[in-house]
Design a protein around this motif. Structure first.
Motif, PDB file in Angstrom:
ATOM      1  N   ALA A 188      18.514 -33.700  -5.087  1.00 23.77           N
ATOM      2  CA  ALA A 188      19.380 -32.834  -4.508  1.00 23.77           C
ATOM      3  C   ALA A 188      20.567 -32.381  -5.386  1.00 23.77           C
ATOM      4  CB  ALA A 188      20.154 -33.439  -3.440  1.00 23.77           C
ATOM      5  N   GLY A 189      21.200 -31.164  -5.294  1.00 25.03           N
ATOM      6  CA  GLY A 189      22.177 -30.677  -6.335  1.00 25.03           C
ATOM      7  C   GLY A 189      23.563 -31.347  -5.846  1.00 25.03           C
ATOM      8  N   THR A 190      24.555 -31.260  -6.770  1.00 22.54           N
ATOM      9  CA  THR A 190      25.657 -32.009  -6.568  1.00 22.54           C
ATOM     10  C   THR A 190      26.887 -31.021  -6.537  1.00 22.54           C
ATOM     11  OG1 THR A 190      25.832 -32.391  -8.968  1.00 22.54           O
ATOM     12  CG2 THR A 190      24.733 -34.196  -7.454  1.00 22.54           C
ATOM     13  N   SER A 191      26.598 -29.716  -6.502  1.00 21.03           N
ATOM     14  CA  SER A 191      27.667 -28.655  -6.306  1.00 21.03           C
ATOM     15  C   SER A 191      28.219 -28.328  -4.825  1.00 21.03           C
ATOM     16  CB  SER A 191      27.227 -27.457  -7.245  1.00 21.03           C
ATOM     17  OG  SER A 191      27.006 -27.703  -8.311  1.00 21.03           O
ATOM     18  N   SER A 192      28.991 -27.803  -4.631  1.00 18.12           N
ATOM     19  CA  SER A 192      29.288 -27.375  -3.230  1.00 18.12           C
ATOM     20  C   SER A 192      28.252 -26.448  -2.593  1.00 18.12           C
ATOM     21  CB  SER A 192      30.603 -26.473  -3.317  1.00 18.12           C
ATOM     22  OG  SER A 192      31.097 -26.013  -2.037  1.00 18.12           O
ATOM     23  N   GLY A 193      27.904 -26.960  -1.403  1.00 16.59           N
ATOM     24  CA  GLY A 193      26.904 -26.218  -0.531  1.00 16.59           C
ATOM     25  C   GLY A 193      25.514 -26.849  -1.047  1.00 16.59           C
ATOM     26  N   GLN A 194      25.380 -27.588  -1.856  1.00 19.65           N
ATOM     27  CA  GLN A 194      24.041 -28.344  -2.368  1.00 19.65           C
ATOM     28  C   GLN A 194      24.113 -29.889  -1.555  1.00 19.65           C
ATOM     29  OE1 GLN A 194      23.870 -27.962  -6.446  1.00 19.65           O
ATOM     30  NE2 GLN A 194      23.705 -25.837  -6.452  1.00 19.65           N
ATOM     31  N   GLY A 195      22.833 -30.443  -1.882  1.00 21.01           N
ATOM     32  CA  GLY A 195      23.049 -31.673  -1.369  1.00 21.01           C
ATOM     33  C   GLY A 195      21.992 -32.156  -0.321  1.00 21.01           C
ATOM     34  N   THR A 196      22.110 -33.088   0.458  1.00 20.43           N
ATOM     35  CA  THR A 196      21.085 -33.576   1.324  1.00 20.43           C
ATOM     36  C   THR A 196      21.649 -33.592   2.911  1.00 20.43           C
ATOM     37  OG1 THR A 196      20.482 -35.333  -0.227  1.00 20.43           O
ATOM     38  CG2 THR A 196      19.866 -35.804   1.953  1.00 20.43           C
ATOM     39  N   ILE A 197      20.763 -32.906   3.512  1.00 15.94           N
ATOM     40  CA  ILE A 197      20.927 -32.426   5.131  1.00 15.94           C
ATOM     41  C   ILE A 197      19.922 -32.825   6.043  1.00 15.94           C
ATOM     42  CG2 ILE A 197      21.740 -30.697   6.503  1.00 15.94           C
ATOM     43  CD1 ILE A 197      22.353 -29.029   4.019  1.00 15.94           C
ATOM     44  N   PRO A 198      20.002 -34.173   6.607  1.00 17.41           N
ATOM     45  CA  PRO A 198      19.085 -34.396   7.686  1.00 17.41           C
ATOM     46  C   PRO A 198      19.212 -33.699   8.898  1.00 17.41           C
ATOM     47  CG  PRO A 198      20.294 -36.412   6.600  1.00 17.41           C
ATOM     48  CD  PRO A 198      21.062 -35.049   6.202  1.00 17.41           C
ATOM     49  N   GLU A 199      17.969 -33.494   9.463  1.00 15.93           N
ATOM     50  CA  GLU A 199      17.812 -32.509  10.620  1.00 15.93           C
ATOM     51  C   GLU A 199      17.386 -33.116  11.912  1.00 15.93           C
ATOM     52  OE1 GLU A 199      19.135 -29.948  10.877  1.00 15.93           O
ATOM     53  OE2 GLU A 199      19.018 -28.755   8.947  1.00 15.93           O
ATOM     54  N   GLY A 200      16.599 -34.367  11.647  1.00 13.62           N
ATOM     55  CA  GLY A 200      16.058 -34.911  13.001  1.00 13.62           C
ATOM     56  C   GLY A 200      15.634 -36.518  12.585  1.00 13.62           C
ATOM     57  N   ILE A 201      15.558 -36.977  13.730  1.00 14.83           N
ATOM     58  CA  ILE A 201      15.186 -38.482  13.396  1.00 14.83           C
ATOM     59  C   ILE A 201      14.317 -38.768  14.414  1.00 14.83           C
ATOM     60  CG2 ILE A 201      17.324 -39.460  14.876  1.00 14.83           C
ATOM     61  CD1 ILE A 201      17.168 -42.035  13.230  1.00 14.83           C
ATOM     62  N   ASP A 202      13.130 -39.493  14.351  1.00 16.44           N
ATOM     63  CA  ASP A 202      12.029 -39.837  15.302  1.00 16.44           C
ATOM     64  C   ASP A 202      12.404 -41.274  15.702  1.00 16.44           C
ATOM     65  OD1 ASP A 202      10.907 -41.685  13.504  1.00 16.44           O
ATOM     66  OD2 ASP A 202       9.402 -40.299  12.820  1.00 16.44           O
ATOM     67  N   LEU A 203      11.117 -41.973  16.761  1.00 19.51           N
ATOM     68  CA  LEU A 203      11.535 -43.165  17.441  1.00 19.51           C
ATOM     69  C   LEU A 203      11.423 -44.339  16.465  1.00 19.51           C
ATOM     70  CD1 LEU A 203      12.087 -43.998  20.290  1.00 19.51           C
ATOM     71  CD2 LEU A 203       9.742 -44.289  20.329  1.00 19.51           C
ATOM     72  N   LEU A 204      10.825 -44.231  15.189  1.00 14.66           N
ATOM     73  CA  LEU A 204      10.798 -45.339  14.394  1.00 14.66           C
ATOM     74  C   LEU A 204      11.764 -45.165  13.443  1.00 14.66           C
ATOM     75  CD1 LEU A 204       7.015 -45.896  13.540  1.00 14.66           C
ATOM     76  CD2 LEU A 204       8.677 -47.256  14.865  1.00 14.66           C
ATOM     77  N   GLY A 205      12.883 -44.249  13.490  1.00 18.59           N
ATOM     78  CA  GLY A 205      13.932 -44.230  12.647  1.00 18.59           C
ATOM     79  C   GLY A 205      13.465 -43.383  11.259  1.00 18.59           C
ATOM     80  N   GLU A 206      12.418 -42.792  11.119  1.00 22.96           N
ATOM     81  CA  GLU A 206      12.303 -41.872  10.104  1.00 22.96           C
ATOM     82  C   GLU A 206      13.031 -40.487  10.375  1.00 22.96           C
ATOM     83  OE1 GLU A 206       7.635 -42.879   8.717  1.00 22.96           O
ATOM     84  OE2 GLU A 206       7.967 -41.071  10.292  1.00 22.96           O
ATOM     85  N   ILE A 207      13.651 -40.125   9.091  1.00 19.60           N
ATOM     86  CA  ILE A 207      14.386 -38.859   9.168  1.00 19.60           C
ATOM     87  C   ILE A 207      14.047 -37.799   8.391  1.00 19.60           C
ATOM     88  CG2 ILE A 207      16.838 -38.273   8.412  1.00 19.60           C
ATOM     89  CD1 ILE A 207      17.794 -41.206   8.804  1.00 19.60           C
ATOM     90  N   THR A 208      13.942 -36.592   8.950  1.00 18.30           N
ATOM     91  CA  THR A 208      13.382 -35.566   8.160  1.00 18.30           C
ATOM     92  C   THR A 208      14.728 -34.465   8.187  1.00 18.30           C
ATOM     93  OG1 THR A 208      11.698 -33.757   8.130  1.00 18.30           O
ATOM     94  CG2 THR A 208      12.774 -34.310   9.989  1.00 18.30           C
ATOM     95  N   GLY A 209      14.469 -33.669   6.992  1.00 14.41           N
ATOM     96  CA  GLY A 209      15.433 -32.840   6.711  1.00 14.41           C
ATOM     97  C   GLY A 209      15.315 -32.027   5.466  1.00 14.41           C
ATOM     98  N   GLN A 210      16.213 -31.452   4.990  1.00 13.17           N
ATOM     99  CA  GLN A 210      16.300 -30.644   3.850  1.00 13.17           C
ATOM    100  C   GLN A 210      17.399 -31.085   2.887  1.00 13.17           C
ATOM    101  OE1 GLN A 210      18.231 -26.589   3.777  1.00 13.17           O
ATOM    102  NE2 GLN A 210      18.438 -26.858   6.005  1.00 13.17           N
ATOM    103  N   TYR A 211      16.825 -30.754   1.581  1.00 11.88           N
ATOM    104  CA  TYR A 211      17.874 -30.917   0.507  1.00 11.88           C
ATOM    105  C   TYR A 211      17.849 -29.545  -0.144  1.00 11.88           C
ATOM    106  CZ  TYR A 211      14.299 -31.786  -3.107  1.00 11.88           C
ATOM    107  OH  TYR A 211      12.976 -31.698  -4.022  1.00 11.88           O
ATOM    108  N   ILE A 212      19.000 -29.217  -0.975  1.00 13.78           N
ATOM    109  CA  ILE A 212      19.328 -28.076  -1.594  1.00 13.78           C
ATOM    110  C   ILE A 212      19.660 -28.540  -3.161  1.00 13.78           C
ATOM    111  CG2 ILE A 212      20.747 -25.937  -1.817  1.00 13.78           C
ATOM    112  CD1 ILE A 212      21.544 -26.467   0.990  1.00 13.78           C
ATOM    113  N   ASP A 213      18.775 -28.178  -3.885  1.00 11.69           N
ATOM    114  CA  ASP A 213      18.798 -28.484  -5.309  1.00 11.69           C
ATOM    115  C   ASP A 213      19.907 -27.791  -6.155  1.00 11.69           C
ATOM    116  OD1 ASP A 213      17.676 -25.967  -6.517  1.00 11.69           O
ATOM    117  OD2 ASP A 213      15.770 -26.819  -6.259  1.00 11.69           O
ATOM    118  N   SER A 214      19.754 -27.941  -7.263  1.00 12.01           N
ATOM    119  CA  SER A 214      20.972 -27.405  -8.339  1.00 12.01           C
ATOM    120  C   SER A 214      20.622 -25.899  -8.337  1.00 12.01           C
ATOM    121  CB  SER A 214      20.999 -28.136  -9.729  1.00 12.01           C
ATOM    122  OG  SER A 214      19.830 -28.029 -10.407  1.00 12.01           O
ATOM    123  N   ASN A 215      19.614 -25.457  -8.005  1.00 14.78           N
ATOM    124  CA  ASN A 215      19.589 -23.783  -8.283  1.00 14.78           C
ATOM    125  C   ASN A 215      19.611 -23.255  -6.804  1.00 14.78           C
ATOM    126  OD1 ASN A 215      18.687 -23.557 -10.865  1.00 14.78           O
ATOM    127  ND2 ASN A 215      16.723 -24.872 -10.236  1.00 14.78           N
ATOM    128  N   GLY A 216      19.987 -24.179  -5.794  1.00 17.34           N
ATOM    129  CA  GLY A 216      20.203 -23.510  -4.475  1.00 17.34           C
ATOM    130  C   GLY A 216      18.951 -23.097  -3.705  1.00 17.34           C
TER     131      GLY A 216
END
Length: 412
Positions: free
Chosen positions: A326-354
């Motif tokens: 995941a990128g480390t500039s403003s607007g980048q990084g790790t963004i979870p979107e959902g969690i299932d019953l076993l605690g698995e988390i899905t989402g998106q990450y935005i890399d250093s190129n956006g």
């Protein structure tokens, strides 16, 4: 466009975009005679507990180790930049609901079944009073195990109205919170439905202030709420209401900072902030999803504007994490979107190129990344997972090199 790709995702060694949406931002996020179930199965707690227990057993049995990603485009979806198809909600049976934006920038709802693998699996629908102008129409977000679909429509005056419907999408129940405003950009925004048919969302009043609400069948009574210190209250969408009636979301304080809350069925609201979250305008803590065991996933935005993921357990313990690429500039990084019953988390990450990429974080903390086939590699393009089913099947959207949106379904 239908495409199926098999393979194993790349494992990652270690471990805002907010899901709160309004008519002005919904397009950027791509950016049907069964009557509605009139009784409230949520009143039978033994049934709900049995349902959850059976789900845990099924999940524990495990799923296939190699992922399959199916991509799809709804007939009639536009092919211009910012147009196309977005999957938003998925139920345990794997039925997907979402919306597509046509060539005239009008929203329409859709449902697809059986893996969304062919045109015959798709049903399109429109709320009867939905507008037909640009950025008007029908936007679907959530579906429960009984097939009840919830979202909102924008009418010809650009006012939002919540709705509940079910296949074959000939009957729509309109949801209007009594204090919702009737001006452009105001109204009722329904975003979640649980096993018992309860619905959660938010409304914008005549002063353009947002408040949370919950309602239950037959949807004649609405309960409004605001956490202490809130000047605008939003529920998250698609998977932010669990079977026990707990809803999670974000509220904004007078300085513009974001704070997390969870409201339980008896009305008690617990507010919290993740350590390290920024306190400036547009910074703070933003939950996106709650599972049936009370686990909450979301992101927090630090003082530099960078996104980081978090998991909050039922009794308040918080774990933070980042996808390694995941990128480390403003607007980048790790963004979870959902969690299932076993605690698995899905989402998106935005890399250093956006560029956006998908990820799944296991309960043990191992992270797997993935990209939908055909996803673009430019800034603002890529893969945007939205919601996992309780069995870990994920729906979402990807944006191609021409900035057109397509739906996808990923099975583990």
């Amino acid at each position: 466009m239908y495409d199926v790709v098999d393979g194993t995702s790349n494992a990652v060694v270690h471990a805002v975009r907010s899901r709160d949406q309004t008519p002005s931002t919904a397009s950027n996020e791509f950016q049907h005679d069964h009557a509605l179930h009139e009784s409230n199965p949520g009143g039978d707690m033994d049934r709900l507990q049995g349902y959850k227990a059976a789900s845990v057993v099924l999940l524990a049995c495990g799923l296939a180790s190699a992922q399959t990603i199916t991509t799809f485009s709804i007939p009639g979806a536009g092919t211009g930049a910012g147009q196309g198809t977005g999957g938003f909600g998925i139920n345990p049976q794997g039925t997907v609901v979402g919306s597509y934006l046509d060539d005239n920038n009008v929203f329409h709802g859709f449902q697809c079944v059986s893996g969304c693998g062919s045109l015959s699996t798709i049903t399109r629908y429109d709320a009867p009073d939905a507008g037909t102008g640009a950025n008007q129409g029908t936007i679907s977000f959530s579906i429960n195990p009984f097939g009840v679909v919830v979202g909102y429509y924008i009418d010809a005056n650009n006012v939002a109205h919540g709705f509940a419907t079910a296949p074959p999408f000939k009957k729509f129940t309109t949801l209007n919170e009594p204090d919702a405003g009737q001006g452009a950009g105001q109204g009722t925004f329904a975003g979640n439905v649980n096993l018992g048919g309860e619905i959660a969302g938010y409304y914008i009043d005549a002063n353009s202030v947002a408040h949370g609400f919950v309602t239950a069948p037959p949807y004649r009574t609405f309960t409004s709420y605001d956490p202490e210190g809130s000047v605008n209250t939003f529920s998250a969408i698609a998977s932010a209401l669990n079977t026990e009636g707990a809803v999670t979301g974000t509220y904004v304080d007078a300085t513009g900072a974001l704070h997390a809350y969870v409201r339980v069925a008896d009305g008690k609201i617990d507010e919290y902030n993740v350590k390290g979250a920024g306190t400036g305008s547009g910074q703070g803590t933003s939950p996106s999803s709650i599972d049936d065991l009370g686990g909450i996933a979301g992101n927090y935005i630090d003082p530099s504007g960078v996104n980081h993921g978090f998991l909050r357990r039922r009794f308040g313990g918080i774990t933070t994490f980042n996808v390694s690429d995941a990128g480390t500039s403003s607007g980048q990084g790790t963004i979870p979107e959902g969690i299932d019953l076993l605690g698995e988390i899905t989402g998106q990450y935005i890399d250093s190129n956006g560029v956006n990429h998908g990820f799944v974080r296991s309960r043990s903390g191992a992270i797997t990344t993935f990209d939908a086939p055909g996803a673009g590699t430019g800034a603002g393009q890529g893969t945007l997972p939205e919601t996992p089913s309780m069995f870990g099947v994920i729906t979402g959207q990807y944006i191609d090199a021409n900035n057109v949106h397509y739906g996808f379904l990923r099975t583990p």
